[in-house]
Design an enzyme around this catalytic site. Structure first.
Site, PDB file in Angstrom:
ATOM      1  N   TYR A 144       0.680  -1.275  -0.034  1.00 53.13           N
ATOM      2  CA  TYR A 144      -0.129  -0.077  -0.091  1.00 53.13           C
ATOM      3  C   TYR A 144       0.921   1.276   0.045  1.00 53.13           C
ATOM      4  O   TYR A 144       0.710   2.310  -0.759  1.00 53.13           O
ATOM      5  CB  TYR A 144      -1.053  -0.103   1.159  1.00 53.13           C
ATOM      6  CG  TYR A 144      -1.783   1.238   1.084  1.00 53.13           C
ATOM      7  CD1 TYR A 144      -2.735   1.479   0.503  1.00 53.13           C
ATOM      8  CD2 TYR A 144      -1.416   2.302   2.314  1.00 53.13           C
ATOM      9  CE1 TYR A 144      -3.310   2.655   0.662  1.00 53.13           C
ATOM     10  CE2 TYR A 144      -2.051   3.329   2.347  1.00 53.13           C
ATOM     11  CZ  TYR A 144      -3.134   3.646   1.590  1.00 53.13           C
ATOM     12  OH  TYR A 144      -3.695   4.677   1.619  1.00 53.13           O
ATOM     13  N   SER A 179      -4.715  14.413   5.238  1.00 51.64           N
ATOM     14  CA  SER A 179      -5.467  13.984   3.923  1.00 51.64           C
ATOM     15  C   SER A 179      -6.962  13.951   4.379  1.00 51.64           C
ATOM     16  O   SER A 179      -7.199  13.498   5.531  1.00 51.64           O
ATOM     17  CB  SER A 179      -5.175  12.780   3.346  1.00 51.64           C
ATOM     18  OG  SER A 179      -5.886  11.995   2.442  1.00 51.64           O
ATOM     19  N   GLN A 235      -5.641  18.913   3.197  1.00 48.58           N
ATOM     20  CA  GLN A 235      -5.627  18.054   1.534  1.00 48.58           C
ATOM     21  C   GLN A 235      -6.993  17.746   1.529  1.00 48.58           C
ATOM     22  O   GLN A 235      -7.690  16.706   2.101  1.00 48.58           O
ATOM     23  CB  GLN A 235      -4.623  17.210   1.248  1.00 48.58           C
ATOM     24  CG  GLN A 235      -4.616  16.547  -0.124  1.00 48.58           C
ATOM     25  CD  GLN A 235      -5.294  15.401  -0.199  1.00 48.58           C
ATOM     26  OE1 GLN A 235      -5.566  14.620   1.065  1.00 48.58           O
ATOM     27  NE2 GLN A 235      -5.761  14.889  -1.154  1.00 48.58           N
ATOM     28  N   TYR A 283      -9.731  15.881  -0.909  1.00 54.76           N
ATOM     29  CA  TYR A 283     -10.451  15.258  -2.190  1.00 54.76           C
ATOM     30  C   TYR A 283     -11.873  15.768  -2.322  1.00 54.76           C
ATOM     31  O   TYR A 283     -12.527  15.736  -1.659  1.00 54.76           O
ATOM     32  CB  TYR A 283     -10.445  13.661  -2.059  1.00 54.76           C
ATOM     33  CG  TYR A 283      -8.936  13.107  -2.261  1.00 54.76           C
ATOM     34  CD1 TYR A 283      -8.297  13.046  -3.352  1.00 54.76           C
ATOM     35  CD2 TYR A 283      -8.399  12.575  -1.166  1.00 54.76           C
ATOM     36  CE1 TYR A 283      -7.017  12.660  -3.671  1.00 54.76           C
ATOM     37  CE2 TYR A 283      -7.180  11.935  -1.419  1.00 54.76           C
ATOM     38  CZ  TYR A 283      -6.305  12.023  -2.482  1.00 54.76           C
ATOM     39  OH  TYR A 283      -5.258  11.414  -2.685  1.00 54.76           O
ATOM     40  N   LYS A 309      -2.604  21.241  -6.076  1.00 55.39           N
ATOM     41  CA  LYS A 309      -1.825  19.843  -6.084  1.00 55.39           C
ATOM     42  C   LYS A 309      -2.128  18.993  -7.375  1.00 55.39           C
ATOM     43  O   LYS A 309      -3.181  18.473  -7.531  1.00 55.39           O
ATOM     44  CB  LYS A 309      -1.687  19.226  -4.542  1.00 55.39           C
ATOM     45  CG  LYS A 309      -0.931  17.931  -4.763  1.00 55.39           C
ATOM     46  CD  LYS A 309      -1.149  17.329  -3.273  1.00 55.39           C
ATOM     47  CE  LYS A 309      -0.002  16.062  -3.101  1.00 55.39           C
ATOM     48  NZ  LYS A 309      -0.287  14.941  -4.026  1.00 55.39           N
ATOM     49  N   HIS A 340       1.530  12.506  -8.023  1.00 55.13           N
ATOM     50  CA  HIS A 340       0.891  11.480  -7.042  1.00 55.13           C
ATOM     51  C   HIS A 340       2.025  10.396  -6.817  1.00 55.13           C
ATOM     52  O   HIS A 340       1.699   9.140  -6.633  1.00 55.13           O
ATOM     53  CB  HIS A 340      -0.263  10.825  -7.529  1.00 55.13           C
ATOM     54  CG  HIS A 340      -1.277  11.047  -6.540  1.00 55.13           C
ATOM     55  ND1 HIS A 340      -2.164  12.130  -6.430  1.00 55.13           N
ATOM     56  CD2 HIS A 340      -1.794  10.029  -5.520  1.00 55.13           C
ATOM     57  CE1 HIS A 340      -2.830  11.703  -5.107  1.00 55.13           C
ATOM     58  NE2 HIS A 340      -2.586  10.252  -4.839  1.00 55.13           N
ATOM     59  N   ARG A 365       1.457   6.991  -8.808  1.00 52.69           N
ATOM     60  CA  ARG A 365       0.367   6.223  -8.136  1.00 52.69           C
ATOM     61  C   ARG A 365      -0.739   6.406  -8.998  1.00 52.69           C
ATOM     62  O   ARG A 365      -1.969   5.665  -8.855  1.00 52.69           O
ATOM     63  CB  ARG A 365      -0.109   6.309  -6.791  1.00 52.69           C
ATOM     64  CG  ARG A 365       1.058   5.913  -5.926  1.00 52.69           C
ATOM     65  CD  ARG A 365       1.017   6.420  -4.231  1.00 52.69           C
ATOM     66  NE  ARG A 365       0.012   5.980  -3.551  1.00 52.69           N
ATOM     67  CZ  ARG A 365       0.292   4.942  -2.699  1.00 52.69           C
ATOM     68  NH1 ARG A 365       1.120   4.216  -3.058  1.00 52.69           N
ATOM     69  NH2 ARG A 365      -0.799   4.472  -2.170  1.00 52.69           N
TER      70      ARG A 365
END
Length: 381
Positions: free
Chosen positions: A31, A113, A134, A136, A257, A281, A284
């Site tokens: 991971y 995150s 951060q 999403y 970002k 990223h 990824r």
């Protein structure tokens, strides 16, 4: 004395990486360390950095270099910070807390995150004066507003919008590992856990991590692939209208970002972005993306905005390489987790000191008394 011992035994990030792999269950390691596809982009980040040469200096006399920078209206003692990793708490128990406290101690930024295993309310009070959140991008405007309000109330002063995840990437290594979100310990994974007692003991005390902020909106979910976690149930692929909405809704520094294409920079400037974070990223998301160090000079040519850099950093010399090519600040994510998994919380203190000493040593070779002077030592051609 302890740091001296650690410098002798683990003098480089590569040493911490080896030790971390020895202490983590295989599915956790996959991971943390994996990219997507053939992992060409992930590897190219490091290869491209290694190709950047800087001209050493002679006869410049003795001096003590100044490692400080100014970023987004704040003075920072070091030119690097801690970037976001989703579900840090899977990599080490209470990872977000450890990272936030280490950042506060070093007086550097820590970026939490949206898909962390702890909430802004958990982490904000521990993160010091440079707490970044951060995001999403949630589809629902009420959830967006609530997330921003929670982050602001918890002490996060800088907002980071990640724009390079329009869809879920495949991350084949993660898929092969058998990891799901939230993590579910199958007999196969339990066998791996049994071989890593320090990790297992910590998880036994805290319980297996979940995406606590996401769960507060999405409810309890289980059995999703690790690259299609519950956060994807809430999120959208942002557009320019979304960016403008977020800029209007957030009253502090706003960073975007995942920027690689220089043609987007003028429009980001016009939208009121305060800094650009160039990132692929960590390889990824898209395995044909350019290395971030290759994209950096083209972005720098387009703007005077601060540019934050990540991707492939293995030490202080790589930080100087990024600064020489136009970055104002460098973020790292995986190295902090290698350090934490390798040595526990003291690993984070050790990594800060390692990077500081590496910067000093290399600036001495370059004859640069300040970080701004590093651009003068860049080799062209």
């Amino acid at each position: 004395m302890l740091l001296m011992i650690l410098h002798a035994k683990y003098p480089a990030i590569s040493d911490l990486k080896v030790r971390a792999r020895q202490r983590l269950p295989r599915f956790v390691w996959e991971y943390l360390d994996s990219g997507t596809g053939t992992e060409w982009t992930s590897a190219e980040n490091g290869r491209a950095l290694s190709r950047v040469t800087l001209m050493p200096s002679i006869l410049h006399g003795e001096f003590a270099p100044d490692l400080g920078v100014n970023l987004l209206g704040q003075s920072l003692p070091l030119p690097f910070g801690i970037g976001p990793v989703g579900m840090s708490g899977l990599i080490w128990p209470d990872a977000e807390g450890h990272l936030a406290r280490a950042a506060a101690e070093a007086d550097i930024p820590y970026t939490l995150s949206t898909v962390a295993s702890q909430t802004p309310e958990d982490v904000g009070p521990q993160a010091g004066d440079h707490a970044w959140f951060q995001m999403y991008p949630p589809r629902d405007p009420d959830i967006r507003t609530d997330m921003l309000n929670r982050a602001r109330a918890a002490g996060f002063g800088t907002l980071v919008l990640t724009v390079d995840v329009p869809v879920a990437s495949r991350r084949e290594r993660q898929g092969r590992s058998g990891l799901t979100q939230p993590p579910r310990l199958t007999p196969r994974l339990m066998a791996q856990v049994a071989m890593r007692p320090a990790w297992a003991a910590g998880m036994a005390k805290r319980g297996m991590p979940r995406m606590k902020m996401i769960d507060s909106y999405a409810g309890q979910t289980s059995g999703l692939p690790s690259n299609q976690h519950a956060g994807y149930l809430l999120r959208t692929s942002p557009d320019w209208d979304y960016l403008h909405w977020l800029r209007d809704a957030w009253d502090g520094p706003f960073v975007v970002k995942g920027v690689l294409d220089p043609e987007t920079v003028p429009r980001l400037e016009a939208a009121g972005v305060d800094a650009i974070w160039t990132s692929n990223h960590g390889g990824r998301q898209f395995d044909a993306a350019p290395a971030t160090i290759d994209a950096l000079p083209h972005l720098r040519a387009q703007t005077d905005l601060p540019i934050i850099f990540d991707g492939g950093v293995t030490g202080g010399l790589d930080i100087l390489r990024a600064l020489a090519l136009g970055a104002d600040f460098v973020m790292m994510a995986r190295p902090w987790h290698y350090a934490l998994a390798a040595l526990g919380p003291v690993g984070l203190t050790h990594l800060v000191d390692m990077l500081r000493l590496d910067l000093i040593a290399n600036m001495g070779q370059l004859g640069t008394r300040t970080l701004k002077e590093v651009t003068t030592r860049r080799m062209h051609g």
